[in-house]
Design a protein around this motif. Structure first.
Motif, PDB file in Angstrom:
ATOM      1  N   ASP A 117       0.841  -1.201   0.000  1.00 49.88           N
ATOM      2  CA  ASP A 117       0.000   0.000   0.000  1.00 49.88           C
ATOM      3  C   ASP A 117       0.876   1.251   0.000  1.00 49.88           C
ATOM      4  O   ASP A 117       1.919   1.284   0.643  1.00 49.88           O
ATOM      5  CB  ASP A 117      -0.881  -0.005   1.251  1.00 49.88           C
ATOM      6  CG  ASP A 117      -1.770   1.229   1.277  1.00 49.88           C
ATOM      7  OD1 ASP A 117      -2.685   1.320   0.447  1.00 49.88           O
ATOM      8  OD2 ASP A 117      -1.491   2.123   2.090  1.00 49.88           O
ATOM      9  N   GLY A 118       0.432   2.239  -0.776  1.00 47.82           N
ATOM     10  CA  GLY A 118       1.199   3.495  -0.827  1.00 47.82           C
ATOM     11  C   GLY A 118       2.294   3.439  -1.873  1.00 47.82           C
ATOM     12  O   GLY A 118       3.289   4.163  -1.804  1.00 47.82           O
ATOM     13  N   ASN A 209      -5.942  14.744   2.633  1.00 49.70           N
ATOM     14  CA  ASN A 209      -5.332  15.351   1.444  1.00 49.70           C
ATOM     15  C   ASN A 209      -6.069  16.664   1.149  1.00 49.70           C
ATOM     16  O   ASN A 209      -7.142  16.672   0.540  1.00 49.70           O
ATOM     17  CB  ASN A 209      -5.429  14.396   0.241  1.00 49.70           C
ATOM     18  CG  ASN A 209      -4.749  14.987  -0.999  1.00 49.70           C
ATOM     19  OD1 ASN A 209      -4.603  16.200  -1.106  1.00 49.70           O
ATOM     20  ND2 ASN A 209      -4.321  14.132  -1.902  1.00 49.70           N
ATOM     21  N   TRP A 243       0.140  14.486   6.126  1.00 43.73           N
ATOM     22  CA  TRP A 243      -0.440  13.627   5.085  1.00 43.73           C
ATOM     23  C   TRP A 243       0.709  12.964   4.342  1.00 43.73           C
ATOM     24  O   TRP A 243       1.417  13.590   3.594  1.00 43.73           O
ATOM     25  CB  TRP A 243      -1.331  14.405   4.119  1.00 43.73           C
ATOM     26  CG  TRP A 243      -2.044  13.496   3.142  1.00 43.73           C
ATOM     27  CD1 TRP A 243      -1.813  13.387   1.786  1.00 43.73           C
ATOM     28  CD2 TRP A 243      -3.073  12.544   3.439  1.00 43.73           C
ATOM     29  NE1 TRP A 243      -2.639  12.444   1.249  1.00 43.73           N
ATOM     30  CE2 TRP A 243      -3.420  11.905   2.222  1.00 43.73           C
ATOM     31  CE3 TRP A 243      -3.748  12.151   4.603  1.00 43.73           C
ATOM     32  CZ2 TRP A 243      -4.411  10.926   2.141  1.00 43.73           C
ATOM     33  CZ3 TRP A 243      -4.719  11.175   4.540  1.00 43.73           C
ATOM     34  CH2 TRP A 243      -5.055  10.572   3.311  1.00 43.73           C
ATOM     35  N   ALA A 245       0.311  10.206   2.434  1.00 48.74           N
ATOM     36  CA  ALA A 245      -0.256   9.555   1.249  1.00 48.74           C
ATOM     37  C   ALA A 245       0.173   8.094   1.204  1.00 48.74           C
ATOM     38  O   ALA A 245       0.335   7.505   0.135  1.00 48.74           O
ATOM     39  CB  ALA A 245       0.147  10.268  -0.046  1.00 48.74           C
ATOM     40  N   SER A 246       0.344   7.525   2.381  1.00 48.62           N
ATOM     41  CA  SER A 246       0.598   6.097   2.534  1.00 48.62           C
ATOM     42  C   SER A 246      -0.169   5.692   3.780  1.00 48.62           C
ATOM     43  O   SER A 246       0.251   6.010   4.906  1.00 48.62           O
ATOM     44  CB  SER A 246       2.102   5.851   2.705  1.00 48.62           C
ATOM     45  OG  SER A 246       2.358   4.496   2.915  1.00 48.62           O
ATOM     46  N   MET A 247      -1.317   5.029   3.584  1.00 50.27           N
ATOM     47  CA  MET A 247      -2.222   4.785   4.719  1.00 50.27           C
ATOM     48  C   MET A 247      -1.500   4.095   5.873  1.00 50.27           C
ATOM     49  O   MET A 247      -1.718   4.440   7.040  1.00 50.27           O
ATOM     50  CB  MET A 247      -3.416   3.945   4.258  1.00 50.27           C
ATOM     51  CG  MET A 247      -4.474   3.792   5.326  1.00 50.27           C
ATOM     52  SD  MET A 247      -5.811   2.718   4.746  1.00 50.27           S
ATOM     53  CE  MET A 247      -7.080   3.135   5.956  1.00 50.27           C
ATOM     54  N   PHE A 261      -7.375  10.345  10.866  1.00 49.64           N
ATOM     55  CA  PHE A 261      -7.080  10.126   9.437  1.00 49.64           C
ATOM     56  C   PHE A 261      -8.404  10.147   8.687  1.00 49.64           C
ATOM     57  O   PHE A 261      -9.363   9.481   9.092  1.00 49.64           O
ATOM     58  CB  PHE A 261      -6.396   8.768   9.262  1.00 49.64           C
ATOM     59  CG  PHE A 261      -6.252   8.300   7.834  1.00 49.64           C
ATOM     60  CD1 PHE A 261      -7.304   7.663   7.181  1.00 49.64           C
ATOM     61  CD2 PHE A 261      -5.066   8.492   7.143  1.00 49.64           C
ATOM     62  CE1 PHE A 261      -7.163   7.224   5.863  1.00 49.64           C
ATOM     63  CE2 PHE A 261      -4.923   8.048   5.833  1.00 49.64           C
ATOM     64  CZ  PHE A 261      -5.982   7.415   5.191  1.00 49.64           C
ATOM     65  N   TYR A 263     -10.110   9.883   4.718  1.00 49.17           N
ATOM     66  CA  TYR A 263     -10.217   9.878   3.259  1.00 49.17           C
ATOM     67  C   TYR A 263     -11.718   9.834   2.962  1.00 49.17           C
ATOM     68  O   TYR A 263     -12.298   8.769   2.793  1.00 49.17           O
ATOM     69  CB  TYR A 263      -9.460   8.743   2.576  1.00 49.17           C
ATOM     70  CG  TYR A 263      -8.976   9.219   1.218  1.00 49.17           C
ATOM     71  CD1 TYR A 263      -9.896   9.582   0.228  1.00 49.17           C
ATOM     72  CD2 TYR A 263      -7.631   9.422   0.949  1.00 49.17           C
ATOM     73  CE1 TYR A 263      -9.482  10.105  -0.986  1.00 49.17           C
ATOM     74  CE2 TYR A 263      -7.199   9.936  -0.264  1.00 49.17           C
ATOM     75  CZ  TYR A 263      -8.135  10.288  -1.224  1.00 49.17           C
ATOM     76  OH  TYR A 263      -7.714  10.812  -2.434  1.00 49.17           O
ATOM     77  N   LYS A 275     -12.277   6.378  -1.738  1.00 49.53           N
ATOM     78  CA  LYS A 275     -11.129   5.875  -2.512  1.00 49.53           C
ATOM     79  C   LYS A 275     -10.609   4.561  -1.947  1.00 49.53           C
ATOM     80  O   LYS A 275     -10.199   3.673  -2.710  1.00 49.53           O
ATOM     81  CB  LYS A 275      -9.997   6.902  -2.513  1.00 49.53           C
ATOM     82  CG  LYS A 275      -8.733   6.329  -3.130  1.00 49.53           C
ATOM     83  CD  LYS A 275      -7.556   7.259  -3.185  1.00 49.53           C
ATOM     84  CE  LYS A 275      -6.389   6.559  -3.880  1.00 49.53           C
ATOM     85  NZ  LYS A 275      -5.171   7.361  -3.947  1.00 49.53           N
ATOM     86  N   LEU A 276     -10.618   4.424  -0.622  1.00 44.37           N
ATOM     87  CA  LEU A 276      -9.940   3.277  -0.016  1.00 44.37           C
ATOM     88  C   LEU A 276     -10.815   2.030  -0.096  1.00 44.37           C
ATOM     89  O   LEU A 276     -12.044   2.121  -0.215  1.00 44.37           O
ATOM     90  CB  LEU A 276      -9.544   3.612   1.423  1.00 44.37           C
ATOM     91  CG  LEU A 276      -8.637   4.853   1.531  1.00 44.37           C
ATOM     92  CD1 LEU A 276      -8.292   5.159   2.988  1.00 44.37           C
ATOM     93  CD2 LEU A 276      -7.380   4.683   0.694  1.00 44.37           C
TER      94      LEU A 276
HETATM   95  P1  P6P Z   1      -3.948  10.426  -2.415  1.00 47.26           P
HETATM   96  C1  P6P Z   1      -2.195   4.933  -1.476  1.00 47.26           C
HETATM   97  O1  P6P Z   1      -2.375   4.955  -2.885  1.00 47.26           O
HETATM   98  C2  P6P Z   1      -3.573   5.032  -0.840  1.00 47.26           C
HETATM   99  O2  P6P Z   1      -4.366   3.959  -1.232  1.00 47.26           O
HETATM  100  C3  P6P Z   1      -3.432   5.109   0.674  1.00 47.26           C
HETATM  101  O3  P6P Z   1      -2.336   4.392   1.139  1.00 47.26           O
HETATM  102  C4  P6P Z   1      -3.278   6.594   0.931  1.00 47.26           C
HETATM  103  O4  P6P Z   1      -3.761   6.975   2.204  1.00 47.26           O
HETATM  104  C5  P6P Z   1      -4.103   7.231  -0.186  1.00 47.26           C
HETATM  105  O5  P6P Z   1      -4.196   6.259  -1.237  1.00 47.26           O
HETATM  106  C6  P6P Z   1      -3.446   8.484  -0.723  1.00 47.26           C
HETATM  107  O6  P6P Z   1      -4.328   9.023  -1.701  1.00 47.26           O
HETATM  108  O7  P6P Z   1      -5.195  10.745  -3.199  1.00 47.26           O
HETATM  109  O8  P6P Z   1      -3.665  11.424  -1.321  1.00 47.26           O
HETATM  110  O9  P6P Z   1      -2.740  10.123  -3.261  1.00 47.26           O
END
Ligand code: P6P
Length: 337
Positions: A117-118, A209, A243, A245-247, A261, A263, A275-276
């Motif tokens: 992930d990420g 984000n 942020w 961008a890696s959960m 956190f 999204y 998105k997730l």
């Molecule tokens: P954005 C990584 O692609 C992911 O699935 C998660 O790990 C992360 O929190 C999110 O998307 C980041 O999304 O839109 O900020 O790039």
């Protein structure tokens, strides 16, 4: 000072003292941990190994696959298919479920994972991770189908992630709290470095984000505006923002020092809940966060109560410090009135 015991000893104690996990589940978790060690070796090679960059293919989500996405997925499949603990696996990188080949014994567990992930952070050397979730195959189910995976997060037998960062750390719950294990590269084994992890109920740190602000629903905009207003605003305190961008990295920070956190749903994809992914991102993270005294919702309902309808379904996520998550829910309920 946390006892410096191995992952194996911790799991045997969970099995023996608490009667909490059957031997099959203990062995499954140890196999997943070994797979994460192998993934860590590939991740840490970086430019020295032929592991960076894209693989020239797309996954079922329509996302460009990184070489390491595929490597990590293959490592998890190969490590887990022969052990006899599993009936099937599911991965963010594969459209359908992966049935354990007939040449191997079939087990009673189902394993789901986001192998890396990420992965947009791989080439820029920012922490990434493997997320996994374990379910039991429904009783009496003949064979295995995708429907067997469609269980609510509350049915998880175990969940965890391995974050590949300055340390390689495995974070795990089997329903009896959250424990963290740091990879001792000299011994080549995960060593217990924190148990009974607790998320503070309040926080001054939010993760979202911000570039998506114009797409958010009003209650999310209200919550973030109040955080940004600081001590002069209705919250009466200043907030910090992170942020990555890696959960996995963002959730690890929250398990380590608190925070919220988010999204959320946004109007770019009105027909998608978020998105997730529910099955192998939101549900395992929700299990960990709740076991650490936090909360995890889709902004309205508890994530682990949601009944999945599709293997790769998406969901909005608000998780972390309990009082902040509950405030976001309250703002959504007030909007609905
Ligand atoms: P954005 C990584 O692609 C992911 O699935 C998660 O790990 C992360 O929190 C999110 O998307 C980041 O999304 O839109 O900020 O790039």
């Amino acid at each position: 000072m946390t006892r410096r015991i191995s992952l194996t000893q911790y799991l045997i104690e969970q099995q023996r003292q608490h009667g909490h996990i059957p031997q099959e589940l203990r062995l499954l978790i140890e196999v997943v941990a070994r797979a994460c060690k192998r993934i860590a070796i590939s991740v840490n090679k970086g430019a020295l190994g032929d592991v960076l960059g894209t693989a020239g293919s797309e996954n079922v989500q329509g996302e460009v696959q990184k070489k390491l996405d595929i490597i990590a997925n293959e490592v998890l499949i190969e490590a887990n298919e022969w052990g006899g603990h599993l009936a099937a696996m599911a991965s963010e990188e594969m459209e359908g479920i992966y049935l354990v080949p007939n040449r191997f014994p079939q087990g009673e567990y189902l394993l789901m994972f986001d192998p890396l992930d990420g992965s947009s952070n791989i080439d820029v050397n920012v922490s990434i991770g493997t997320i996994f979730s374990v379910l039991k195959k429904p009783e009496g189910s003949k064979g295995v189908s995708e429907d067997d995976f469609l269980q609510p997060g509350s049915a998880q037998a175990a969940a965890g992630y391995c974050v590949y960062g300055p340390q390689t750390t495995l974070v795990l719950t089997v329903g009896d709290g959250v424990a963290m294990f740091t990879l001792d590269r000299e011994q080549g084994s995960f060593v217990l470095t924190q148990e009974d992890v607790k998320i503070p109920e309040d926080t001054k740190e939010f993760a979202i984000n911000m570039s998506n602000m114009r797409h958010w629903d009003a209650p999310v905009k209200r919550y973030i505006d109040e955080c940004l207003a600081g001590e002069e605003g209705p919250r009466g305190k200043n907030f910090n923002m992170r942020w990555i961008a890696s959960m996995v990295a963002d959730v690890h920070r929250i398990l380590t020092r608190g925070g919220v956190f988010m999204y959320p749903w946004d109007k770019r994809e009105p027909n998608k809940a978020g998105k997730l992914r529910l099955m192998y991102e939101a549900n395992p993270m929700a299990f960990l966060v709740e076991q650490a005294g936090g909360a995890a919702t889709n902004a309205r309902e508890r994530i682990m109560d949601l009944k999945p309808t599709k293997l790769h379904e998406r969901v909005a996520v608000v998780l972390g410090s309990k009082n902040e998550v509950e405030r976001v829910t309250r703002y959504h309920l007030e909007q609905a009135q």
